[in-house]
Design an enzyme around this catalytic site. Sequence first.
Site, PDB file in Angstrom:
ATOM      1  N   HIS A 109      24.643  20.035  91.143  1.00 23.61           N
ATOM      2  CA  HIS A 109      26.027  20.414  91.433  1.00 23.61           C
ATOM      3  C   HIS A 109      26.910  19.377  90.764  1.00 23.61           C
ATOM      4  CE1 HIS A 109      29.704  21.375  93.595  1.00 23.61           C
ATOM      5  NE2 HIS A 109      29.112  22.376  94.235  1.00 23.61           N
TER       6      HIS A 109
ATOM      7  N   LYS B 146      37.062  31.439  39.723  1.00 27.39           N
ATOM      8  CA  LYS B 146      37.519  32.023  40.988  1.00 27.39           C
ATOM      9  C   LYS B 146      38.452  31.093  41.769  1.00 27.39           C
ATOM     10  CE  LYS B 146      36.363  35.386  42.633  1.00 27.39           C
ATOM     11  NZ  LYS B 146      35.159  35.683  43.419  1.00 27.39           N
TER      12      LYS B 146
ATOM     13  N   GLU C 253      41.188  34.118  54.721  1.00 24.62           N
ATOM     14  CA  GLU C 253      40.029  34.852  55.248  1.00 24.62           C
ATOM     15  C   GLU C 253      39.472  34.169  56.488  1.00 24.62           C
ATOM     16  OE1 GLU C 253      38.454  36.800  51.046  1.00 24.62           O
ATOM     17  OE2 GLU C 253      37.635  34.885  51.714  1.00 24.62           O
TER      18      GLU C 253
ATOM     19  N   SER D  44      30.883  28.811  44.072  1.00 18.70           N
ATOM     20  CA  SER D  44      29.774  27.965  43.639  1.00 18.70           C
ATOM     21  C   SER D  44      29.172  28.453  42.330  1.00 18.70           C
ATOM     22  CB  SER D  44      28.683  27.948  44.721  1.00 18.70           C
ATOM     23  OG  SER D  44      28.140  29.251  44.901  1.00 18.70           O
TER      24      SER D  44
ATOM     25  N   THR E  36      53.924  50.609  51.462  1.00 13.95           N
ATOM     26  CA  THR E  36      53.441  51.277  52.664  1.00 13.95           C
ATOM     27  C   THR E  36      52.158  51.998  52.282  1.00 13.95           C
ATOM     28  OG1 THR E  36      54.782  53.248  52.219  1.00 13.95           O
ATOM     29  CG2 THR E  36      55.751  51.550  53.628  1.00 13.95           C
ATOM     30  N   HIS E  37      51.157  51.915  53.141  1.00 13.26           N
ATOM     31  CA  HIS E  37      49.829  52.446  52.853  1.00 13.26           C
ATOM     32  C   HIS E  37      49.210  51.770  51.623  1.00 13.26           C
ATOM     33  CE1 HIS E  37      50.582  55.729  55.736  1.00 13.26           C
ATOM     34  NE2 HIS E  37      51.788  55.782  55.189  1.00 13.26           N
TER      35      HIS E  37
END
Length: 421
Positions: free
Chosen positions: A64, A265, A272, A260, A136-137
């Site tokens: 406890h 890139k 993210e 890597s 939009t969309h």
Amino acid sequence: MIARYTRPELDRIWTDDARFEALRRVEVAAAEELDGPTSEELEAIRGATFTVEAIAERERITDHDVAAFVDVLAASAGPAGRWIHFGLTSSDVLDTALGLQLRSAGEVIVAGARELVDALVHRAREHRDTLCVGRTHGVHAEPTTFGLKLAGFAMEAARNAERLERAFVQAAVGAVSGAVGTHATHGPDYEVRVLERLGLPREPVSTQVVARDRHAELLQAIALAAAGIERFATEVRNLQRTEVREASEPFRSGQQKGSSAMPHKRNPILSERLCGLARVLRGYAQVGVENVALWHERDISHSGAERVVLPDATILIDYMQARAAGLARGLVVDEARMRSNLDLTHGALFSQRVLLALVEGGMSRDDAYRVVQASAQRAFDTGTPLRELLGGHDLDLDALFDYGWYVRHADEVIERLDEIG
């Protein structure tokens, strides 16, 4: 929470040492409001100490954690230790100590929420006249300004800051009401005095535990704040796509690596990451709701779950707010690319203004719609500017195809940022 997402201030609040120190503060405040201890005994109680290792060793015997803590603390106080935890039950100490920790966490997190607002407001004002296309969309719709985009995120962040502030205030409460919340041992006035020493409001009607709807509300506010950050991060991810390339995360050339395998890139890794962490906080909000319903006056089905989700959720939203504020401050905006993308439809994004002008000139809405629709599609297909295809109509083309019209009206909306500073 893993160290990767833990900032120092929140880390210090949720360590085992900090948790037991909060428990110690509650025990000392409770002893100070007793009639029995002498002044010498109170000094001994105030000087009582513990170590996490000693508590863990004792818990292997007691099974406890609160009892183990009380045993260690009482032993360190000598004979005066008999007054420690006098007439209290575990929840009195645990829930009140949790209130202290949540108050400390809230001070850091609400300040961080305001910093995010400030960062977004600053960039919105900076780009109040920066033209870009509104979508939009995912499809080009009408011209807008990047400042107006950011103003929407700033307003949402301000609402989240207010929600977080309210949620922490209502969650940072204490209860010293004894078994099943009847105050049978010490009476309600004792609870008031103890909590006044700690600077915490009280749970008006406790069932021995502080009601868990309070913690559920806090976790919901945290999840909403994370969702707002996710919305901002999602926009950055979309704008950083190669085909769009209107805005991007800051990138340390010559140091940072985006991949890597592929040296070219520059991925939106922070955005993210923020989107992924928001999912975790939505899950924690669900746990908070599940913890509301306990058996009768209390059980401890909530205990293990919230020992995970409350520290983790506060640590995560603190991290997310700091990184989102940094993202807003460092966001790289390509104004030339935004202007270039505006021309991809060869003026078709002015279609609504042309439609309304034809209707004002006497044409039926459906006929006007068909005329503009056909002309806009032709502009798309042939690359011919839409205004050249409307030469046969009596229209003020210079006025209709004026980007400044959109800037002026967006500017009026951005003025609303004055409401939040």
